[in-house]
Write an enzyme that holds these catalytic residues in place. Structure first.
Site, PDB file in Angstrom:
ATOM      1  N   ASN A  41       0.871  -1.176   0.000  1.00  0.00           N
ATOM      2  CA  ASN A  41       0.000   0.000   0.000  1.00  0.00           C
ATOM      3  C   ASN A  41       0.911   1.231   0.000  1.00  0.00           C
ATOM      4  O   ASN A  41       1.441   1.602   1.049  1.00  0.00           O
ATOM      5  CB  ASN A  41      -0.912  -0.024   1.239  1.00  0.00           C
ATOM      6  CG  ASN A  41      -1.825   1.187   1.286  1.00  0.00           C
ATOM      7  OD1 ASN A  41      -1.882   1.971   0.330  1.00  0.00           O
ATOM      8  ND2 ASN A  41      -2.534   1.353   2.391  1.00  0.00           N
ATOM      9  N   TRP A  42       1.058   1.810  -1.159  1.00  0.00           N
ATOM     10  CA  TRP A  42       1.979   2.948  -1.294  1.00  0.00           C
ATOM     11  C   TRP A  42       1.364   4.261  -0.803  1.00  0.00           C
ATOM     12  O   TRP A  42       2.035   5.288  -0.799  1.00  0.00           O
ATOM     13  CB  TRP A  42       2.451   3.067  -2.754  1.00  0.00           C
ATOM     14  CG  TRP A  42       3.410   1.983  -3.150  1.00  0.00           C
ATOM     15  CD1 TRP A  42       4.195   1.255  -2.317  1.00  0.00           C
ATOM     16  CD2 TRP A  42       3.706   1.508  -4.473  1.00  0.00           C
ATOM     17  NE1 TRP A  42       4.956   0.357  -3.029  1.00  0.00           N
ATOM     18  CE2 TRP A  42       4.671   0.496  -4.354  1.00  0.00           C
ATOM     19  CE3 TRP A  42       3.241   1.842  -5.749  1.00  0.00           C
ATOM     20  CZ2 TRP A  42       5.189  -0.189  -5.457  1.00  0.00           C
ATOM     21  CZ3 TRP A  42       3.750   1.170  -6.849  1.00  0.00           C
ATOM     22  CH2 TRP A  42       4.722   0.166  -6.708  1.00  0.00           C
ATOM     23  N   LYS A  43       0.109   4.215  -0.425  1.00  0.00           N
ATOM     24  CA  LYS A  43      -0.595   5.398   0.092  1.00  0.00           C
ATOM     25  C   LYS A  43      -0.351   6.599  -0.842  1.00  0.00           C
ATOM     26  O   LYS A  43      -0.223   6.414  -2.050  1.00  0.00           O
ATOM     27  CB  LYS A  43      -0.185   5.661   1.547  1.00  0.00           C
ATOM     28  CG  LYS A  43      -0.386   4.406   2.420  1.00  0.00           C
ATOM     29  CD  LYS A  43      -0.235   4.609   3.893  1.00  0.00           C
ATOM     30  CE  LYS A  43      -0.484   3.301   4.630  1.00  0.00           C
ATOM     31  NZ  LYS A  43      -0.409   3.408   6.072  1.00  0.00           N
ATOM     32  N   HIS A  63      -9.735   1.226   4.976  1.00  0.00           N
ATOM     33  CA  HIS A  63      -8.448   1.447   5.657  1.00  0.00           C
ATOM     34  C   HIS A  63      -8.660   2.465   6.781  1.00  0.00           C
ATOM     35  O   HIS A  63      -9.457   3.398   6.637  1.00  0.00           O
ATOM     36  CB  HIS A  63      -7.407   1.955   4.650  1.00  0.00           C
ATOM     37  CG  HIS A  63      -6.028   1.971   5.232  1.00  0.00           C
ATOM     38  ND1 HIS A  63      -5.607   2.943   6.096  1.00  0.00           N
ATOM     39  CD2 HIS A  63      -4.979   1.110   5.085  1.00  0.00           C
ATOM     40  CE1 HIS A  63      -4.350   2.693   6.454  1.00  0.00           C
ATOM     41  NE2 HIS A  63      -3.952   1.579   5.864  1.00  0.00           N
ATOM     42  N   GLU A 116      -7.010   4.961   7.678  1.00  0.00           N
ATOM     43  CA  GLU A 116      -6.805   6.369   7.281  1.00  0.00           C
ATOM     44  C   GLU A 116      -8.035   6.933   6.575  1.00  0.00           C
ATOM     45  O   GLU A 116      -8.309   8.130   6.653  1.00  0.00           O
ATOM     46  CB  GLU A 116      -5.536   6.472   6.411  1.00  0.00           C
ATOM     47  CG  GLU A 116      -4.286   6.294   7.271  1.00  0.00           C
ATOM     48  CD  GLU A 116      -3.110   5.659   6.561  1.00  0.00           C
ATOM     49  OE1 GLU A 116      -3.115   5.577   5.323  1.00  0.00           O
ATOM     50  OE2 GLU A 116      -2.179   5.232   7.274  1.00  0.00           O
ATOM     51  N   GLU A 131      -5.350  -4.692  11.004  1.00  0.00           N
ATOM     52  CA  GLU A 131      -4.381  -3.610  11.186  1.00  0.00           C
ATOM     53  C   GLU A 131      -4.712  -2.855  12.472  1.00  0.00           C
ATOM     54  O   GLU A 131      -5.565  -1.938  12.449  1.00  0.00           O
ATOM     55  CB  GLU A 131      -4.446  -2.626  10.014  1.00  0.00           C
ATOM     56  CG  GLU A 131      -4.092  -3.234   8.685  1.00  0.00           C
ATOM     57  CD  GLU A 131      -3.553  -2.182   7.729  1.00  0.00           C
ATOM     58  OE1 GLU A 131      -2.534  -2.452   7.103  1.00  0.00           O
ATOM     59  OE2 GLU A 131      -4.131  -1.077   7.627  1.00  0.00           O
ATOM     60  N   GLY A 150       2.177   2.640  11.111  1.00  0.00           N
ATOM     61  CA  GLY A 150       3.176   3.707  10.986  1.00  0.00           C
ATOM     62  C   GLY A 150       3.895   4.072  12.273  1.00  0.00           C
ATOM     63  O   GLY A 150       4.593   5.082  12.324  1.00  0.00           O
ATOM     64  N   SER A 176       3.281  -1.620  10.648  1.00  0.00           N
ATOM     65  CA  SER A 176       4.722  -1.610  10.942  1.00  0.00           C
ATOM     66  C   SER A 176       5.428  -2.922  10.584  1.00  0.00           C
ATOM     67  O   SER A 176       6.390  -3.312  11.250  1.00  0.00           O
ATOM     68  CB  SER A 176       4.970  -1.268  12.410  1.00  0.00           C
ATOM     69  OG  SER A 176       4.520   0.042  12.681  1.00  0.00           O
TER      70      SER A 176
HETATM   71  O1  LIG Z   1      -1.847  -0.317   4.671  1.00  0.00           O
HETATM   72  C1  LIG Z   1      -0.850  -0.423   5.368  1.00  0.00           C
HETATM   73  C2  LIG Z   1      -0.887  -0.107   6.764  1.00  0.00           C
HETATM   74  O2  LIG Z   1      -1.528   1.093   7.020  1.00  0.00           O
HETATM   75  C3  LIG Z   1       0.409  -0.250   7.494  1.00  0.00           C
HETATM   76  O3  LIG Z   1       1.262   0.820   7.259  1.00  0.00           O
HETATM   77  P1  LIG Z   1       2.755   0.715   7.835  1.00  0.00           P
HETATM   78  O4  LIG Z   1       3.314  -0.577   7.319  1.00  0.00           O
HETATM   79  O5  LIG Z   1       3.455   1.911   7.297  1.00  0.00           O
HETATM   80  O6  LIG Z   1       2.641   0.711   9.322  1.00  0.00           O
END
Ligand SMILES: O=C[C@H](O)COP(=O)(O)O
Length: 240
Positions: free
Chosen positions: A12-14, A97, A99, A165, A171, A201
């Site tokens: 997930n590159w956000k 998600h 976020e 998650e 994060g 993480s």
């Molecule tokens: O979609 C992925 C998650 O939000 C985890 O993000 P992270 O690996 O940066 O903690």
């Protein structure tokens, strides 16, 4: 019991990267992560879906989107429908998600609608669930996660992925213990036939330990998926 599902590793590159950096990551992953034992899914931001699709389309690496509109089509400025995502090569879509729950106030009914629309468009939904720290401390996290899953209506879908998650791990560099993850994975496995992932993480340092959890089918990776060698190491740890 070891899961019989094919492992799955999702990047997930956000809202990160640009044409140059995402092209080079996608090329690296297509060249390095093409084993048959694990499915790799790359989820760039919408403007880069076609660019990444051009790189992945003749490879086993799959394309995923980070969001889908909660309407099928029409006058919804700025939205991207499930049909559009399928049309440009997506196979998966991340839904619910944390976020999006936090910054865009996505809740149960909307998430359920998005899952339904994703499936109608032949996309595999990746539902994200997980508790905040206060729920974990209160001891109400299992019922909270169960409710998130039930409200999403994902249990009615044959082909689906559920990613656990914990909000306090996204994060932060803080990860639950293996026992804490296993407890939630077991609960989800008893509720559903979906593939079950862990996210929060995940790194090259902790992925070996977590990937040993029974019934865990893979990872949803944020920050570490933007680092080619680290993501490659996570991929290798999934294969055991
Ligand atoms: O979609 C992925 C998650 O939000 C985890 O993000 P992270 O690996 O940066 O903690």
């Amino acid at each position: 019991m070891v899961s019989m599902h094919k492992k799955i590793l999702i990047a997930n590159w956000k809202m990160n990267g640009n044409s140059e950096s995402l092209k080079s990551l996608a090329e690296y992953y297509v060249n390095m992560l093409t084993g048959q034992q694990a499915e790799v899914v790359l989820c760039p931001a919408h403007p880069y879906l076609s660019l990444v699709n051009n790189i992945t389309k003749n490879s086993p690496v799959k394309l995923g989107a980070q969001n889908i509109a909660s309407f099928p089509k029409g006058s919804y400025t700025g939205e991207v429908s499930g049909e559009m995502l399928t049309d440009i090569g997506c196979k998966y879509v991340i839904i619910g998600h944390y976020e999006r729950r936090k910054f865009f106030n996505e809740r149960g009914e909307e998430i359920a609608r998005k899952i339904d629309l994703a499936v109608q468009s032949n996309l595999i939904p990746i539902l994200c669930v997980g508790e905040k720290l206060n729920k974990r401390k209160e001891g109400t996290y299992l019922s909270f996660i169960k409710e998130q899953i039930e409200n999403s209506q994902i249990l009615y879908q044959k082909n689906a992925v559920i990613a656990y998650e914990p909000v306090w791990s996204i994060g932060t560099g803080v990860i639950p213990t293996v026992e804490e993850i296993a407890e939630v994975v077991d609960m989800i496995t008893t509720m559903s036939k979906a593939k079950v992932l862990y996210g929060g993480s995940v790194s090259a340092d902790n992925s070996c330990l977590i990937s040993d959890i029974a019934n865990l089918d893979g990872f949803l990776v944020g920050a570490a998926s933007l680092k080619a060698e680290e993501f490659h190491a996570i991929y290798k740890s999934l294969l055991g």
